[in-house]
Design an enzyme around this catalytic site. Structure first.
Site, PDB file in Angstrom:
ATOM      1  N   GLY A   1       0.847  -1.195   0.000  1.00  0.00           N
ATOM      2  CA  GLY A   1       0.000   0.000   0.000  1.00  0.00           C
ATOM      3  C   GLY A   1       0.882   1.244   0.000  1.00  0.00           C
ATOM      4  O   GLY A   1       1.598   1.497  -0.968  1.00  0.00           O
TER       5      GLY A   1
ATOM      6  N   SER B   1       6.788  -4.316  -1.702  1.00  0.00           N
ATOM      7  CA  SER B   1       6.345  -2.996  -2.118  1.00  0.00           C
ATOM      8  C   SER B   1       6.414  -2.046  -0.920  1.00  0.00           C
ATOM      9  O   SER B   1       7.495  -1.895  -0.337  1.00  0.00           O
ATOM     10  CB  SER B   1       4.935  -3.090  -2.713  1.00  0.00           C
ATOM     11  OG  SER B   1       4.581  -1.920  -3.389  1.00  0.00           O
ATOM     12  N   TRP B   2       5.320  -1.398  -0.532  1.00  0.00           N
ATOM     13  CA  TRP B   2       5.361  -0.586   0.693  1.00  0.00           C
ATOM     14  C   TRP B   2       5.732  -1.450   1.901  1.00  0.00           C
ATOM     15  O   TRP B   2       6.394  -0.976   2.827  1.00  0.00           O
ATOM     16  CB  TRP B   2       4.004   0.087   0.928  1.00  0.00           C
ATOM     17  CG  TRP B   2       3.812   0.509   2.355  1.00  0.00           C
ATOM     18  CD1 TRP B   2       3.008  -0.062   3.295  1.00  0.00           C
ATOM     19  CD2 TRP B   2       4.500   1.585   3.034  1.00  0.00           C
ATOM     20  NE1 TRP B   2       3.133   0.580   4.504  1.00  0.00           N
ATOM     21  CE2 TRP B   2       4.037   1.592   4.367  1.00  0.00           C
ATOM     22  CE3 TRP B   2       5.438   2.533   2.635  1.00  0.00           C
ATOM     23  CZ2 TRP B   2       4.489   2.515   5.312  1.00  0.00           C
ATOM     24  CZ3 TRP B   2       5.898   3.452   3.576  1.00  0.00           C
ATOM     25  CH2 TRP B   2       5.425   3.443   4.889  1.00  0.00           C
TER      26      TRP B   2
ATOM     27  N   HIS C   1       5.273  -6.657 -10.777  1.00  0.00           N
ATOM     28  CA  HIS C   1       5.325  -6.199  -9.392  1.00  0.00           C
ATOM     29  C   HIS C   1       4.593  -7.101  -8.406  1.00  0.00           C
ATOM     30  O   HIS C   1       5.018  -7.231  -7.254  1.00  0.00           O
ATOM     31  CB  HIS C   1       4.722  -4.795  -9.309  1.00  0.00           C
ATOM     32  CG  HIS C   1       4.737  -4.198  -7.936  1.00  0.00           C
ATOM     33  ND1 HIS C   1       5.903  -3.793  -7.315  1.00  0.00           N
ATOM     34  CD2 HIS C   1       3.733  -3.940  -7.060  1.00  0.00           C
ATOM     35  CE1 HIS C   1       5.622  -3.299  -6.123  1.00  0.00           C
ATOM     36  NE2 HIS C   1       4.312  -3.380  -5.936  1.00  0.00           N
TER      37      HIS C   1
ATOM     38  N   ASP D   1       9.005  -4.938 -13.419  1.00  0.00           N
ATOM     39  CA  ASP D   1       8.167  -4.260 -12.428  1.00  0.00           C
ATOM     40  C   ASP D   1       7.987  -2.809 -12.858  1.00  0.00           C
ATOM     41  O   ASP D   1       8.942  -2.026 -12.873  1.00  0.00           O
ATOM     42  CB  ASP D   1       8.835  -4.330 -11.051  1.00  0.00           C
ATOM     43  CG  ASP D   1       7.950  -3.841  -9.921  1.00  0.00           C
ATOM     44  OD1 ASP D   1       7.076  -2.995 -10.168  1.00  0.00           O
ATOM     45  OD2 ASP D   1       8.163  -4.297  -8.783  1.00  0.00           O
TER      46      ASP D   1
END
Length: 334
Positions: free
Chosen positions: A53, A120-121, A302, A274
């Site tokens: 996120g 990711s986050w 990704h 990605d």
């Protein structure tokens, strides 16, 4: 291959679905309550899973990257999303609040140190946590590295990746007045926090659709609409964090503090194609982090659900279950 077929192919590498043996709502103070669950072996090697996120929430599929007979798997929904409450709230919601929450969960579960798994986050948060609490981080397993730099934000929201997906960029930017398109994060921020639920939901869905469409190499830019409640939390939280540069003190803070990761076993799994978090960030982290293991996945984007990425993450966690230092974290695997 369509998205459903891609997810089906990915699932063949995962462990069978499991249910939690423990679920709870934890009071963090400052008006937030966060959802926490534990799965697998209550006496196994502890691993905490950090979702993406910000605002993505955890999902049952995230439990399936670990041998449930070996690992004690801890998942939680970060402030403001998933089953945590209040929903879509950005009050008292910063990177440092989340680092505090991770430590509070660790203490509440009586865990001395644990492996940290995030993409990711979730990789950003894992790195910030590890640089803040290296003594509590037994290993880092990262996917789709995002370092929360202005260069990365400019790539995704400033027209960089738009060169590959011009028609999707036109849809994402086209609902804004032309005069505001030079600052997409700021323009969306004004609408995501307008106070009008219909406006917030409309722009939240557009924000979320832009990211979802670019997540997987299998979708070729095709992504469906996210449910309104999910999209609103995801878009508001992500925009809130990006508007404040992740609440970090400097633009490349994670890289400049990478020396704090020295001695922590680290594995970086990165999709070669990605489009959300391009490989240059993963490579820069690998160069700044002595001893880290970078694994580029050739035909992958990704998403966590990319088959090559799923297979590699399971392969790493299966190998780590034999690691003597990690097994020492379990009272029954010594």
């Amino acid at each position: 291959m369509d998205k459903v077929a891609g997810q089906r192919k990915s699932s063949q590498y995962l462990y069978p679905p499991i249910d939690p043996f423990d679920q709870r709502m934890m009071e963090t103070g400052e008006g937030h309550r966060i959802y926490v669950e534990q799965c697998g072996n209550p006496d196994g090697i502890p691993v905490v899973v950090l979702h993406g996120g910000p605002g993505g929430g955890c999902s049952p599929a995230m439990r399936r990257y670990f041998d449930p007979g070996i690992y004690r798997i801890v998942l939680f929904d970060q402030r403001g999303c998933g089953r945590s409450r209040p929903h879509a709230s950005v009050e008292a919601n910063t990177t440092w609040h989340l680092v505090h929450d991770i430590e509070a969960i660790r203490a509440a579960l009586d865990i001395d140190s644990w492996a940290v798994f995030g993409g990711s986050w979730g990789a950003t948060l894992a790195l910030v946590y590890a640089e803040t609490h290296p003594e509590r981080t037994a290993a880092l397993i990262l996917r789709g590295v995002f370092l929360m730099t202005q260069a990365e934000l400019s790539w995704f929201y400033g027209g960089g990746v738009a060169r590959f997906f011009p028609e999707l960029w036109a849809r994402f930017s086209g609902i804004l007045p032309e005069a505001e398109r030079g600052d997409m994060i700021g323009a969306y921020h004004r609408r995501l926090f307008s106070g009008d639920l219909m406006t917030e939901t409309r722009f939240a869905r557009a924000w979320t659709a832009w990211e979802n469409a670019l997540a997987s190499i299998e979708t070729d830019g095709m992504g469906g609409d996210a449910p309104a409640e999910y999209a609103r939390a995801f878009a508001r939280l992500e925009n809130h964090y990006f508007s404040h540069a992740g609440f970090l003190g400097e633009d490349e803070q994670i890289l400049t503090r990478a020396d704090r990761l020295r001695g922590i076993p680290g594995y970086i799994v990165q999709g070669r194609f990605d489009m959300i978090c391009p490989p240059y960030s993963a490579y820069a982290l690998h160069e700044a982090w002595p001893g880290s293991d970078l694994r580029m996945i050739g035909k992958a984007g990704h998403a966590l659900s990319e088959p090559g990425i799923s297979a590699e993450l399971v392969r790493i966690m299966d190998a780590l279950r034999h690691d003597a230092a990690l097994r020492a974290l379990s009272p029954v695997l010594l």
